[in-house]
Design a protein around this motif. Structure first.
Motif, PDB file in Angstrom:
ATOM      1  N   ASP A 254      -3.293 -37.109  12.620  1.00  0.00           N
ATOM      2  CA  ASP A 254      -1.924 -36.603  12.607  1.00  0.00           C
ATOM      3  C   ASP A 254      -1.884 -35.080  12.590  1.00  0.00           C
ATOM      4  O   ASP A 254      -0.982 -34.466  13.169  1.00  0.00           O
ATOM      5  CB  ASP A 254      -1.170 -37.139  11.387  1.00  0.00           C
ATOM      6  N   HIS A 255      -2.840 -34.471  11.908  1.00  0.00           N
ATOM      7  CA  HIS A 255      -2.887 -33.007  11.817  1.00  0.00           C
ATOM      8  C   HIS A 255      -4.310 -32.538  12.093  1.00  0.00           C
ATOM      9  O   HIS A 255      -5.277 -33.185  11.707  1.00  0.00           O
ATOM     10  CB  HIS A 255      -2.444 -32.530  10.429  1.00  0.00           C
ATOM     11  N   GLY A 256      -4.431 -31.378  12.742  1.00  0.00           N
ATOM     12  CA  GLY A 256      -5.755 -30.827  12.990  1.00  0.00           C
ATOM     13  C   GLY A 256      -6.564 -31.693  13.939  1.00  0.00           C
ATOM     14  O   GLY A 256      -6.049 -32.207  14.932  1.00  0.00           O
ATOM     15  N   TYR A 257      -7.819 -31.906  13.608  1.00  0.00           N
ATOM     16  CA  TYR A 257      -8.692 -32.696  14.465  1.00  0.00           C
ATOM     17  C   TYR A 257      -9.727 -33.419  13.596  1.00  0.00           C
ATOM     18  O   TYR A 257     -10.028 -33.006  12.473  1.00  0.00           O
ATOM     19  CB  TYR A 257      -9.396 -31.809  15.496  1.00  0.00           C
ATOM     20  N   PRO A 258     -10.287 -34.518  14.086  1.00  0.00           N
ATOM     21  CA  PRO A 258     -11.305 -35.249  13.338  1.00  0.00           C
ATOM     22  C   PRO A 258     -12.657 -34.581  13.478  1.00  0.00           C
ATOM     23  O   PRO A 258     -13.183 -34.465  14.577  1.00  0.00           O
ATOM     24  CB  PRO A 258     -11.288 -36.636  13.984  1.00  0.00           C
ATOM     25  N   ASP A 259     -13.203 -34.125  12.369  1.00  0.00           N
ATOM     26  CA  ASP A 259     -14.515 -33.475  12.365  1.00  0.00           C
ATOM     27  C   ASP A 259     -15.542 -34.556  12.017  1.00  0.00           C
ATOM     28  O   ASP A 259     -15.827 -35.436  12.811  1.00  0.00           O
ATOM     29  CB  ASP A 259     -14.490 -32.325  11.362  1.00  0.00           C
ATOM     30  N   GLY A 260     -16.093 -34.523  10.805  1.00  0.00           N
ATOM     31  CA  GLY A 260     -16.999 -35.579  10.385  1.00  0.00           C
ATOM     32  C   GLY A 260     -16.226 -36.784   9.876  1.00  0.00           C
ATOM     33  O   GLY A 260     -15.064 -36.678   9.472  1.00  0.00           O
ATOM     34  N   PHE A 261     -16.878 -37.938   9.868  1.00  0.00           N
ATOM     35  CA  PHE A 261     -16.227 -39.159   9.389  1.00  0.00           C
ATOM     36  C   PHE A 261     -17.294 -40.169   8.989  1.00  0.00           C
ATOM     37  O   PHE A 261     -18.487 -39.989   9.256  1.00  0.00           O
ATOM     38  CB  PHE A 261     -15.294 -39.744  10.461  1.00  0.00           C
ATOM     39  N   ASP A 275      -5.608 -31.777   7.039  1.00  0.00           N
ATOM     40  CA  ASP A 275      -5.099 -31.667   5.666  1.00  0.00           C
ATOM     41  C   ASP A 275      -5.614 -32.725   4.705  1.00  0.00           C
ATOM     42  O   ASP A 275      -5.147 -32.819   3.572  1.00  0.00           O
ATOM     43  CB  ASP A 275      -3.565 -31.704   5.674  1.00  0.00           C
ATOM     44  N   GLY A 276      -6.572 -33.533   5.126  1.00  0.00           N
ATOM     45  CA  GLY A 276      -7.090 -34.547   4.220  1.00  0.00           C
ATOM     46  C   GLY A 276      -7.870 -35.626   4.953  1.00  0.00           C
ATOM     47  O   GLY A 276      -8.361 -35.415   6.065  1.00  0.00           O
ATOM     48  N   ILE A 277      -7.953 -36.785   4.311  1.00  0.00           N
ATOM     49  CA  ILE A 277      -8.715 -37.915   4.845  1.00  0.00           C
ATOM     50  C   ILE A 277      -7.758 -39.002   5.318  1.00  0.00           C
ATOM     51  O   ILE A 277      -6.882 -39.452   4.557  1.00  0.00           O
ATOM     52  CB  ILE A 277      -9.666 -38.496   3.785  1.00  0.00           C
ATOM     53  N   GLN A 278      -7.934 -39.442   6.558  1.00  0.00           N
ATOM     54  CA  GLN A 278      -7.151 -40.531   7.120  1.00  0.00           C
ATOM     55  C   GLN A 278      -8.053 -41.739   7.310  1.00  0.00           C
ATOM     56  O   GLN A 278      -9.226 -41.596   7.666  1.00  0.00           O
ATOM     57  CB  GLN A 278      -6.508 -40.101   8.435  1.00  0.00           C
ATOM     58  N   ILE A 279      -7.506 -42.923   7.093  1.00  0.00           N
ATOM     59  CA  ILE A 279      -8.290 -44.156   7.112  1.00  0.00           C
ATOM     60  C   ILE A 279      -7.677 -45.102   8.143  1.00  0.00           C
ATOM     61  O   ILE A 279      -6.475 -45.384   8.101  1.00  0.00           O
ATOM     62  CB  ILE A 279      -8.307 -44.815   5.720  1.00  0.00           C
ATOM     63  N   ALA A 294      -8.380 -28.271   0.521  1.00  0.00           N
ATOM     64  CA  ALA A 294      -8.776 -27.429   1.650  1.00  0.00           C
ATOM     65  C   ALA A 294      -9.151 -28.362   2.797  1.00  0.00           C
ATOM     66  O   ALA A 294      -9.359 -29.569   2.590  1.00  0.00           O
ATOM     67  CB  ALA A 294      -9.948 -26.527   1.280  1.00  0.00           C
ATOM     68  N   THR A 295      -9.230 -27.822   3.993  1.00  0.00           N
ATOM     69  CA  THR A 295      -9.531 -28.654   5.158  1.00  0.00           C
ATOM     70  C   THR A 295     -10.922 -29.274   5.039  1.00  0.00           C
ATOM     71  O   THR A 295     -11.914 -28.560   4.887  1.00  0.00           O
ATOM     72  CB  THR A 295      -9.453 -27.822   6.444  1.00  0.00           C
ATOM     73  N   MET A 306     -22.681 -47.471  -4.362  1.00  0.00           N
ATOM     74  CA  MET A 306     -21.978 -47.201  -3.118  1.00  0.00           C
ATOM     75  C   MET A 306     -20.470 -47.426  -3.250  1.00  0.00           C
ATOM     76  O   MET A 306     -19.821 -47.951  -2.345  1.00  0.00           O
ATOM     77  CB  MET A 306     -22.539 -48.059  -1.976  1.00  0.00           C
ATOM     78  N   ASP A 307     -19.926 -47.013  -4.383  1.00  0.00           N
ATOM     79  CA  ASP A 307     -18.500 -47.199  -4.632  1.00  0.00           C
ATOM     80  C   ASP A 307     -17.779 -45.868  -4.859  1.00  0.00           C
ATOM     81  O   ASP A 307     -16.741 -45.815  -5.521  1.00  0.00           O
ATOM     82  CB  ASP A 307     -18.280 -48.123  -5.826  1.00  0.00           C
ATOM     83  N   ARG A 308     -18.344 -44.796  -4.294  1.00  0.00           N
ATOM     84  CA  ARG A 308     -17.725 -43.479  -4.407  1.00  0.00           C
ATOM     85  C   ARG A 308     -17.639 -42.871  -3.008  1.00  0.00           C
ATOM     86  O   ARG A 308     -18.515 -43.088  -2.169  1.00  0.00           O
ATOM     87  CB  ARG A 308     -18.514 -42.561  -5.335  1.00  0.00           C
ATOM     88  N   PHE A 309     -16.578 -42.102  -2.790  1.00  0.00           N
ATOM     89  CA  PHE A 309     -16.355 -41.475  -1.494  1.00  0.00           C
ATOM     90  C   PHE A 309     -16.358 -39.966  -1.686  1.00  0.00           C
ATOM     91  O   PHE A 309     -15.507 -39.409  -2.378  1.00  0.00           O
ATOM     92  CB  PHE A 309     -15.024 -41.939  -0.908  1.00  0.00           C
ATOM     93  N   PHE A 310     -17.344 -39.295  -1.092  1.00  0.00           N
ATOM     94  CA  PHE A 310     -17.537 -37.854  -1.249  1.00  0.00           C
ATOM     95  C   PHE A 310     -16.971 -37.107  -0.048  1.00  0.00           C
ATOM     96  O   PHE A 310     -17.090 -37.559   1.100  1.00  0.00           O
ATOM     97  CB  PHE A 310     -19.030 -37.529  -1.390  1.00  0.00           C
ATOM     98  N   VAL A 311     -16.399 -35.943  -0.307  1.00  0.00           N
ATOM     99  CA  VAL A 311     -15.782 -35.140   0.741  1.00  0.00           C
ATOM    100  C   VAL A 311     -16.185 -33.673   0.572  1.00  0.00           C
ATOM    101  O   VAL A 311     -16.053 -33.115  -0.527  1.00  0.00           O
ATOM    102  CB  VAL A 311     -14.246 -35.228   0.710  1.00  0.00           C
ATOM    103  N   ALA A 312     -16.677 -33.065   1.636  1.00  0.00           N
ATOM    104  CA  ALA A 312     -16.900 -31.619   1.662  1.00  0.00           C
ATOM    105  C   ALA A 312     -15.695 -30.987   2.342  1.00  0.00           C
ATOM    106  O   ALA A 312     -15.440 -31.241   3.524  1.00  0.00           O
ATOM    107  CB  ALA A 312     -18.181 -31.282   2.424  1.00  0.00           C
ATOM    108  N   ALA A 313     -14.940 -30.195   1.573  1.00  0.00           N
ATOM    109  CA  ALA A 313     -13.711 -29.580   2.070  1.00  0.00           C
ATOM    110  C   ALA A 313     -13.793 -28.072   1.864  1.00  0.00           C
ATOM    111  O   ALA A 313     -13.406 -27.556   0.812  1.00  0.00           O
ATOM    112  CB  ALA A 313     -12.491 -30.161   1.368  1.00  0.00           C
TER     113      ALA A 313
END
Length: 340
Positions: A254-261, A275-279, A294-295, A306-313
């Motif tokens: 919806d915003h920006g572009y998909p980088d890593g996923f 602006d965040g994580i889309q699923i 942050a982006t 394996m029940d945690r979701f990490f994000v580098a922003a």
């Protein structure tokens, strides 16, 4: 004469301790009830570390029980540990970006500076394993993932040779920007598909679908404009020998572009955006969204179960706790076996 080391930088960047909350977090959006199976509407990501310049390349390093990620401009590979401490895993890198866990449990890396795929070594550095294609230097490998058969797949855009803070400014030797497959056993390197600017990539749990993001739009941020506005994830069917077919559009954020996923056990795509994580579900239904301070540039599943979701922003490393394991693909089963 004994060297005075009192002013030399140490490896420890954060003492052990708990995470910090995100101020004014606006909440998780649940767009489809299926998401409630793994993510509570009242869950909140927390800050594990701050002060990277541009965090990238998140990967759960199961053999060492840590989250590893890159601070590209600072030329460091970092490690976060469950007690909260953060340390430098490899210092003075050649602008490492994407990281993955190889089939042998050893980390592999994308390097902008040396324009290669490398492998962590016992000396605390990294040794190049892929540097050229058909006699010409790679552009600047960006992201990497490992298939069920142990083959190393990576993207090779030109971002790292356009920005001096992420590599160096040089003319590319190749006239294409592609996705490659490298077989560590045979040393065979194959060019699998071409893009404007390939970025992130990840397999579905059964290995039969490969997703790749193309983010040529981001060149506008680098060079002040670009004729291509590509900002999407595409999907391919994957044959047993790795051959790709049936290239098709999958999504635009919806915003920006998909980088890593990252792709979870259900085949859901958890992608970064402006602006965040889309699923998204495999049928392209948007399941939900949560904002980041942050982006974000990359993300992964991890933790002991394996029940945690990490994000580098950008300057943050964040984590969001899930209701249960969400990464039970072949790769996760393999990684759990490594930890035994």
């Amino acid at each position: 004469m004994t060297q005075d080391t009192s002013l030399l930088p140490g490896r420890l960047l954060r003492q052990a301790g708990g995470p910090k909350t995100i101020e004014k977090f606006t909440g998780i959006e649940i767009h489809d009830s299926r998401l409630e199976e793994v993510l509570s509407a009242d869950a909140e990501p927390v800050i594990l570390y701050q002060f990277t310049l541009h965090g990238e390349g998140t990967i759960w390093d199961t053999p060492n029980g840590r989250l590893v990620w890159s601070d590209v401009p600072n030329r460091r590979l970092l490690g976060w540990y469950p007690d909260g401490h953060v340390e430098v895993v490899i210092d003075n890198t050649e602008f490492m970006n994407g990281n993955a866990l190889g089939a042998d449990g050893v980390l592999v890396h994308c390097e902008h500076g040396r324009r290669c795929i490398s492998r962590s070594d016992v000396q605390g550095g990294a040794t190049p394993i892929v540097t050229h294609f058909e006699g010409k230097r790679l552009n600047s490998p960006n992201d990497v993932t490992v298939a069920a058969d142990g083959a190393i797949w990576f993207t090779d855009p030109t971002f790292g040779i356009l920005m001096p803070n992420q590599g160096s400014i040089v003319e590319p030797q190749l006239d294409h920007r592609s996705v490659y497959r490298f077989d560590p056993a045979t040393k065979d390197l194959r060019r699998m598909a071409d893009f404007e600017q390939p970025n992130g990539l990840f397999f579905s749990p059964d290995g039969r679908t490969l997703y790749v993001s193309d983010t040529a739009r981001s060149l506008g941020e680098i060079i002040g404009g670009h004729e291509k506005d590509t900002h999407e994830i595409v999907a391919f069917d994957v044959a047993e020998d790795g051959t790709l077919s049936n290239r098709r559009f999958f999504l635009r954020t919806d915003h920006g572009y998909p980088d890593g996923f990252a792709v979870d056990a259900r085949g859901w795509v958890w992608t970064t955006s402006g602006d965040g994580i889309q699923i998204y579900a495999p049928d392209r239904t948007k399941l939900g969204f949560f904002p980041t301070p942050a982006t974000p540039a990359n993300c992964c599943f991890g933790g002991k179960d394996m029940d945690r979701f990490f994000v580098a922003a950008k300057d943050y490393l964040l984590v969001l706790d899930l209701k249960g394991p969400s990464f039970l693909s072949r790769s996760a089963n393999f990684m759990r076996d490594l930890a035994r």
